[in-house]
Each structure stands twice: as C-alpha cells, then as structure tokens.
Design a protein around this motif. Structure first.
Motif, short mmCIF file in Angstrom:
data_model
loop_
_atom_site.label_atom_id
_atom_site.label_comp_id
_atom_site.label_asym_id
_atom_site.label_seq_id
_atom_site.Cartn_x
_atom_site.Cartn_y
_atom_site.Cartn_z
N ASP A 148 0.72 -1.03 0.01
CA ASP A 148 0.08 -0.03 -0.06
C ASP A 148 1.03 1.21 -0.06
OD1 ASP A 148 -2.29 1.65 0.36
OD2 ASP A 148 -2.68 0.95 2.24
N HIS A 211 -1.96 1.60 8.98
CA HIS A 211 -2.37 0.24 9.51
C HIS A 211 -1.37 -0.85 9.19
CE1 HIS A 211 -3.12 -0.34 5.24
NE2 HIS A 211 -3.36 1.19 5.10
N GLU A 275 2.39 7.95 1.29
CA GLU A 275 2.28 6.73 2.18
C GLU A 275 3.45 5.47 1.64
OE1 GLU A 275 -1.45 4.65 1.57
OE2 GLU A 275 -1.11 3.29 3.23
#
Ligand code: MF3
Ligand code: CO
Ligand code: CO
Length: 293
Positions: A148, A211, A275
């Motif tokens: 991700d 996360h 990210e």
C-alpha cells in the motif's frame, strides 16, 4: 521420582546440535516465537515471516512501477477515470488484483484525491487542471500479498500553497519513518509527524490512520499520525505497517461527501499525503515500497 529440569547455560553449546553457543542460537529462537505469539495474542498483530516479507516486497515493486507510470501521465486535461483504467489494467496484466475495487463498496481500483480531498477520492469525470495537487493511492494484491503506497503529484505548474503542503506532507512521512526501530513505540512515530507538521503551521488529520498490512488490506496495529513519545505498542522486527499522514494546509477538521467515501477539509484548504509500507528490521526499518522523500 521428581523430575529435575536442567538449566542450559548461556555460553554452553546449544542442545540443538548447531555447534553455536546457546545464547546465539535457540535461546533467541524461543524468544522470537514467544514474541510472535504474544503480539498476536495481545494486539492481534501478525509478525511477518521472511517468505511473507518477500511476497509483500514483490507486490510493492509492482505498485511502484505502476505509480511511476501514473506520474508520467499526470498533466492538465487528464481525466481521473483514465488513471483508474490505467492502474486497473496494469494491475491485472501483472496477475495481481486491485485491492480497492469493491473493498467495503468502493467502486474503483485506485483512490485519486485532488486539492481539498484528503483521501478516498473516487475516480470519475473530473479533469485535472493546472495547479492542482493530486494524490494517487495504489494497493495491489500479488500472490495474496498486499502493498500500500501513495504519492501526491503536481499538475502542471504548482501554486505556492500546493508546493508548501506537498513538501510538508512528504517530510512528515519521512520524519515518521526515520523513528522506526525495535524498541521505539507507535507513539514515537505519531509524535514525530505531528510535531513536524504543526511546526510548519499545518495540521494532521485524525480520522484516517496507518495500519498493519500484508496478508490483509487493513491489519493491526493502528498507526496514528499524532501522539506522545513513548505511548503505544513497542515496535519489534517483523512488524509491517503503513505510515500515511494526511496533512492539511488549514485546519484538521473534515467531512465525508454524499458518496460516503470522499473526505474533504471543512475549511476547503489543500490536503496532501504520502504513504509507504514499512518493515521493522533488527537494525531499524526497510521500506517495502521504497521511494525518495
Ligand atoms: N489505500 C487506502 C489506505 O491507505 C485505503 C483505501 S480503501 C478504498 O489505507 F476502499 F478506498 F480503496
Ligand atoms: Co494504507
Ligand atoms: Co493507501
């Protein structure tokens, strides 16, 4: 008869037959196994095995190759749906699956978030225009492994405000990453990000967080982009999680649009995000979706 257990000395030869000293061999393995079990039991955190890390890294390579190609497409006049089509097709071509598609009802294969859109922008008919900033957030599932990552790009010539918020967001991620090491805590990461972003007069979004990732899209732990030094879970080797601070030029408050996905700043100010997927190593950290910040 009473059984007497024999204590194995630190410096004695390991009973496993490796020829190494016990302290450099099975004693560590036992600790590793118990930490792994303990993190699962206490926090529901899945510490990754080497073969899993390999898989996530491979997924990350694919992600970055797609993200690099998207960067080259970005120019005024491009339709956000064209980014979606490209990301979708490249993902499928590589034998992977775009994780966002149908995730909790998300209708597209990538998130595209422009200007005051903080995250989860849905690609559609909107056209990029000169001076916009646009975040593209990609998550492929390759051989079952999720990576991700996202970047925020300039469309054409950046505005002063655009330049500022994109630079602060990138540096916020960098500050967060550089804290990662065994023994540091999640609170240390949050503190580093918040402290930096606020020192630049910007604000940190609270509602969306980093996360755990790898075997699933969103795993434990939750990684806050704000907090106090020393708070929260202690980092240990094998943890894999994202850091993905969303930084606003104005105030941190947000609302979600009627489509139930698109999050925008309440004050209409610009928001930017970067990210990466990070692994905690013995020495510190390794990015599984590495790019310069
Ligand atoms: N990629 C986002 C993240 O960083 C999640 C997007 S969920 C979606 O966690 F459904 F909008 F794709
Ligand atoms: Co994420
Ligand atoms: Co993401």
């Amino acid at each position: 008869m009473k059984h007497k257990s024999v204590k194995i000395g630190q410096n004695s030869t390991c009973p496993c037959g490796s020829g190494k000293k016990y302290k450099n061999c099975c004693r560590n393995k036992k600790i590793e196994v118990s930490i792994k079990k303990e993190y699962k039991r206490r926090y529901d955190i899945h510490l990754k095995e080497p073969h899993e890390i390999k898989g996530i890294k491979k997924s990350g390579k694919l992600l970055l190759s797609i993200l690099d190609q998207v960067e080259k497409m970005i120019e005024p006049g491009l339709k956000t749906d064209d980014i979606n089509t490209f990301v979708h097709e490249e993902t499928i071509k590589a034998g992977a699956i775009p994780a966002p598609l149908h995730y909790r009802g998300f209708p597209k294969s990538v998130c595209v978030s422009i200007n005051d859109v903080i995250c989860h922008g849905i690609p559609g008919d909107r056209i990029l225009k000169n001076g916009d900033i646009v975040n593209v957030d990609i998550t492929p599932i390759l051989d079952g492994y999720y990576a991700d990552a996202s970047k925020t790009f300039f469309v054409g010539t950046p505005t002063k405000d655009g330049e500022k918020i994109v630079n602060v967001a990138a540096q916020s991620l960098k500050r967060g990453i550089e804290v990662i090491a065994p023994g540091a805590t999640l609170g240390d990461i949050g503190f580093a990000i918040q402290n930096y972003a606020e020192s630049q007069g910007c604000s940190v979004v609270r509602e969306f967080i980093g996360h755990g990732v790898g075997i699933d899209f969103h795993e434990q732990p939750q990684v806050m982009h704000f907090g106090k030094r020393g708070d929260g879970i202690t980092l240990v080797p094998g943890m894999v999680f994202t850091i993905e601070p969303m930084i606003n030029l104005g105030k941190k408050e947000l609302h979600v649009l009627e489509d139930r996905w698109t999050a925008v700043t309440n004050d209409g100010s610009l928001s930017a995000q970067f990210e990466q997927t990070l692994l905690v190593t013995e020495k510190g950290w390794e990015s599984l979706t590495p790019y310069e910040l």
